[in-house]
Design a protein around this motif. Structure first.
Motif, PDB file in Angstrom:
ATOM      1  N   LEU A 104      79.041  71.483 -19.918  1.00  0.00           N
ATOM      2  CA  LEU A 104      79.524  70.160 -20.310  1.00  0.00           C
ATOM      3  C   LEU A 104      80.156  70.279 -21.686  1.00  0.00           C
ATOM      4  CD1 LEU A 104      79.779  67.090 -19.920  1.00  0.00           C
ATOM      5  CD2 LEU A 104      77.503  66.866 -20.964  1.00  0.00           C
ATOM      6  N   VAL A 105      81.435  69.937 -21.781  1.00  0.00           N
ATOM      7  CA  VAL A 105      82.175  70.007 -23.044  1.00  0.00           C
ATOM      8  C   VAL A 105      82.091  68.651 -23.726  1.00  0.00           C
ATOM      9  CG1 VAL A 105      84.424  70.412 -24.106  1.00  0.00           C
ATOM     10  CG2 VAL A 105      83.715  71.771 -22.112  1.00  0.00           C
ATOM     11  N   VAL A 106      81.549  68.625 -24.946  1.00  0.00           N
ATOM     12  CA  VAL A 106      81.343  67.366 -25.665  1.00  0.00           C
ATOM     13  C   VAL A 106      82.117  67.405 -26.979  1.00  0.00           C
ATOM     14  CG1 VAL A 106      79.655  65.736 -26.576  1.00  0.00           C
ATOM     15  CG2 VAL A 106      79.028  67.246 -24.675  1.00  0.00           C
ATOM     16  N   ASP A 107      83.116  66.530 -27.089  1.00  0.00           N
ATOM     17  CA  ASP A 107      83.896  66.413 -28.324  1.00  0.00           C
ATOM     18  C   ASP A 107      84.479  65.006 -28.384  1.00  0.00           C
ATOM     19  OD1 ASP A 107      86.228  66.710 -30.285  1.00  0.00           O
ATOM     20  OD2 ASP A 107      85.363  68.718 -30.357  1.00  0.00           O
ATOM     21  N   ASP A 108      84.430  64.389 -29.570  1.00  0.00           N
ATOM     22  CA  ASP A 108      84.912  63.017 -29.666  1.00  0.00           C
ATOM     23  C   ASP A 108      86.420  62.907 -29.529  1.00  0.00           C
ATOM     24  OD1 ASP A 108      85.274  64.270 -32.187  1.00  0.00           O
ATOM     25  OD2 ASP A 108      85.454  62.314 -33.152  1.00  0.00           O
ATOM     26  N   ASP A 109      87.133  64.017 -29.705  1.00  0.00           N
ATOM     27  CA  ASP A 109      88.591  64.034 -29.574  1.00  0.00           C
ATOM     28  C   ASP A 109      88.945  64.474 -28.156  1.00  0.00           C
ATOM     29  OD1 ASP A 109      91.322  64.681 -29.568  1.00  0.00           O
ATOM     30  OD2 ASP A 109      91.294  65.232 -31.684  1.00  0.00           O
ATOM     31  N   PRO A 110      89.497  63.576 -27.318  1.00  0.00           N
ATOM     32  CA  PRO A 110      89.808  63.950 -25.931  1.00  0.00           C
ATOM     33  C   PRO A 110      90.737  65.152 -25.824  1.00  0.00           C
ATOM     34  CG  PRO A 110      89.928  61.569 -26.201  1.00  0.00           C
ATOM     35  CD  PRO A 110      89.778  62.142 -27.578  1.00  0.00           C
ATOM     36  N   ARG A 111      91.680  65.258 -26.761  1.00  0.00           N
ATOM     37  CA  ARG A 111      92.610  66.402 -26.715  1.00  0.00           C
ATOM     38  C   ARG A 111      91.866  67.715 -26.942  1.00  0.00           C
ATOM     39  NH1 ARG A 111      95.233  69.518 -30.281  1.00  0.00           N
ATOM     40  NH2 ARG A 111      94.223  68.410 -31.995  1.00  0.00           N
ATOM     41  N   VAL A 112      90.983  67.732 -27.937  1.00  0.00           N
ATOM     42  CA  VAL A 112      90.206  68.940 -28.218  1.00  0.00           C
ATOM     43  C   VAL A 112      89.278  69.258 -27.043  1.00  0.00           C
ATOM     44  CG1 VAL A 112      88.436  69.938 -29.720  1.00  0.00           C
ATOM     45  CG2 VAL A 112      90.321  68.630 -30.715  1.00  0.00           C
ATOM     46  N   HIS A 157      79.529  68.450 -33.417  1.00  0.00           N
ATOM     47  CA  HIS A 157      78.479  67.790 -34.205  1.00  0.00           C
ATOM     48  C   HIS A 157      78.838  66.347 -34.527  1.00  0.00           C
ATOM     49  CE1 HIS A 157      75.154  67.233 -36.879  1.00  0.00           C
ATOM     50  NE2 HIS A 157      75.933  67.047 -37.930  1.00  0.00           N
ATOM     51  N   TYR A 158      80.106  66.114 -34.893  1.00  0.00           N
ATOM     52  CA  TYR A 158      80.526  64.780 -35.324  1.00  0.00           C
ATOM     53  C   TYR A 158      80.956  63.948 -34.130  1.00  0.00           C
ATOM     54  CZ  TYR A 158      80.704  67.090 -39.869  1.00  0.00           C
ATOM     55  OH  TYR A 158      80.384  67.787 -41.008  1.00  0.00           O
ATOM     56  N   MET A 159      80.264  62.815 -33.904  1.00  0.00           N
ATOM     57  CA  MET A 159      80.622  61.915 -32.813  1.00  0.00           C
ATOM     58  C   MET A 159      80.506  60.466 -33.273  1.00  0.00           C
ATOM     59  SD  MET A 159      79.235  63.700 -29.328  1.00  0.00           S
ATOM     60  CE  MET A 159      77.809  64.498 -30.051  1.00  0.00           C
ATOM     61  N   GLY A 216      76.696  58.968 -33.389  1.00  0.00           N
ATOM     62  CA  GLY A 216      75.601  59.831 -33.828  1.00  0.00           C
ATOM     63  C   GLY A 216      76.114  61.235 -34.073  1.00  0.00           C
ATOM     64  N   SER A 217      75.220  62.196 -33.976  1.00  0.00           N
ATOM     65  CA  SER A 217      75.612  63.592 -34.181  1.00  0.00           C
ATOM     66  C   SER A 217      75.214  64.419 -32.977  1.00  0.00           C
ATOM     67  CB  SER A 217      74.928  64.157 -35.432  1.00  0.00           C
ATOM     68  OG  SER A 217      73.539  64.351 -35.198  1.00  0.00           O
ATOM     69  N   GLY A 218      75.805  65.595 -32.901  1.00  0.00           N
ATOM     70  CA  GLY A 218      75.434  66.504 -31.830  1.00  0.00           C
ATOM     71  C   GLY A 218      73.965  66.871 -31.883  1.00  0.00           C
ATOM     72  N   ASP A 254      71.549  65.007 -33.061  1.00  0.00           N
ATOM     73  CA  ASP A 254      70.791  63.862 -32.552  1.00  0.00           C
ATOM     74  C   ASP A 254      70.720  63.903 -31.028  1.00  0.00           C
ATOM     75  OD1 ASP A 254      70.384  62.891 -35.111  1.00  0.00           O
ATOM     76  OD2 ASP A 254      72.118  61.532 -35.044  1.00  0.00           O
ATOM     77  N   LEU A 255      71.838  64.253 -30.411  1.00  0.00           N
ATOM     78  CA  LEU A 255      71.888  64.342 -28.954  1.00  0.00           C
ATOM     79  C   LEU A 255      70.928  65.415 -28.448  1.00  0.00           C
ATOM     80  CD1 LEU A 255      73.045  63.876 -26.119  1.00  0.00           C
ATOM     81  CD2 LEU A 255      74.941  65.404 -26.732  1.00  0.00           C
ATOM     82  N   VAL A 256      70.931  66.573 -29.093  1.00  0.00           N
ATOM     83  CA  VAL A 256      70.019  67.646 -28.674  1.00  0.00           C
ATOM     84  C   VAL A 256      68.572  67.187 -28.801  1.00  0.00           C
ATOM     85  CG1 VAL A 256      69.246  70.005 -29.114  1.00  0.00           C
ATOM     86  CG2 VAL A 256      71.671  69.449 -29.287  1.00  0.00           C
ATOM     87  N   GLY A 257      68.249  66.510 -29.901  1.00  0.00           N
ATOM     88  CA  GLY A 257      66.896  65.996 -30.074  1.00  0.00           C
ATOM     89  C   GLY A 257      66.500  65.032 -28.972  1.00  0.00           C
ATOM     90  N   SER A 258      67.425  64.144 -28.592  1.00  0.00           N
ATOM     91  CA  SER A 258      67.145  63.191 -27.511  1.00  0.00           C
ATOM     92  C   SER A 258      66.903  63.910 -26.188  1.00  0.00           C
ATOM     93  CB  SER A 258      68.315  62.212 -27.363  1.00  0.00           C
ATOM     94  OG  SER A 258      68.472  61.425 -28.527  1.00  0.00           O
ATOM     95  N   LEU A 259      67.715  64.921 -25.914  1.00  0.00           N
ATOM     96  CA  LEU A 259      67.545  65.683 -24.676  1.00  0.00           C
ATOM     97  C   LEU A 259      66.197  66.382 -24.634  1.00  0.00           C
ATOM     98  CD1 LEU A 259      71.116  67.244 -24.347  1.00  0.00           C
ATOM     99  CD2 LEU A 259      70.087  65.570 -22.804  1.00  0.00           C
ATOM    100  N   ARG A 260      65.798  66.956 -25.760  1.00  0.00           N
ATOM    101  CA  ARG A 260      64.518  67.674 -25.793  1.00  0.00           C
ATOM    102  C   ARG A 260      63.350  66.696 -25.572  1.00  0.00           C
ATOM    103  NH1 ARG A 260      67.717  71.110 -24.925  1.00  0.00           N
ATOM    104  NH2 ARG A 260      68.248  72.858 -26.307  1.00  0.00           N
TER     105      ARG A 260
END
Length: 236
Positions: A9-17, A63-65, A68-70, A72-78
């Motif tokens: 899963l590719v996660v980036d706030d910039d759709p182009r990136v 990391h930047y979204m 929140g932050s990347g 933060d997302l990892v913490g939520s998943l764990r």
């Protein structure tokens, strides 16, 4: 890599990136793009909604979204019990963030901007790690060393010694990867479009990093010819 491709899963706030990174992932054998997400909430929803028998194996995570932050997302998943592996791909280079990523279990950390070759090296190392862990059971010290070494060997072109070009190194790698068998220095130079001396310099570098195997072929003159073969990141 044998078996089903690893789902990313590719996660980036910039759709182009995100599109570019997804295209990079799709070019690496053994990997497939499960989807793209542009916020922490979107990524969390994507992972939690996946069927248990079709998990996301790897997060390629900025990391930047906006929400929140990347990390933060990892913490939520764990906290939710998801042990999805993580490779950070981000412009965040402060040591506090790097250290936090390590503590949350990020397996690799790739600083933007990066090249396709840089990301491929990280993915190949991750694939080698998954193969090393795939057998289950117990491990002797040598096997433990090989497992930890799978990730340690993921040097990117940006880590080349001073005076070496990432572009040239990638050319030599591509020639070796696509070869049907061992190649001489001159053959590699001709295929890469570089001088024999330049090819020799990069081949020595790759040989020191255990990325090529050197063999000798003896001709009629008795003088051995150096032949080079690409060595995968780790052996199955």
């Amino acid at each position: 890599m044998s078996g089903s491709p690893l789902q990313v899963l590719v996660v980036d706030d910039d759709p182009r990136v995100a599109r570019i990174n997804a295209a990079y992932v799709a070019k690496v054998p053994g990997f497939a793009v499960a989807g793209r997400a542009h916020s922490a909430a979107e990524a969390l929803e994507f992972i939690t909604a996946r069927p248990a028998d079709e998990p996301v194996d790897l997060l390629l995570l900025d990391h930047y979204m906006p929400d929140g932050s990347g990390l933060d997302l990892v913490g939520s998943l764990r906290r939710l019990g998801h042990q999805t592996d993580v490779i950070m791909v981000t412009a965040a280079r402060d040591l506090v963030t790097v250290q936090a990523a390590m503590r949350l279990g990020a397996l690799q950390y790739l600083v933007k901007p990066f090249t396709f070759a840089g990301l491929r090296a990280k993915l190949e190392a991750y694939g080698a790690l998954r193969r090393a862990l795939g057998g289950g059971g117990e491990a002797e010290q040598a096997e433990v060393d090989r497992i930890f070494g799978a990730l340690a060997g993921a040097a990117t072109p940006n880590e080349l010694p001073k005076g070496h070009s990432p572009t040239t190194a990638d050319l030599v790698r591509q020639v070796l990867r696509s070869a049907d068998g061992p190649l001489s220095t001159q053959q590699i130079a001709d295929l890469a479009g570089i001088s024999r001396q330049t090819a020799q310099r990069y081949l020595k570098l790759l040989e020191r990093g255990d990325r090529v195997r050197l063999s000798l072929r003896y001709g009629e003159t008795g003088r051995p010819e150096h032949r080079y073969t690409w060595v995968p990141t780790a052996h199955p």
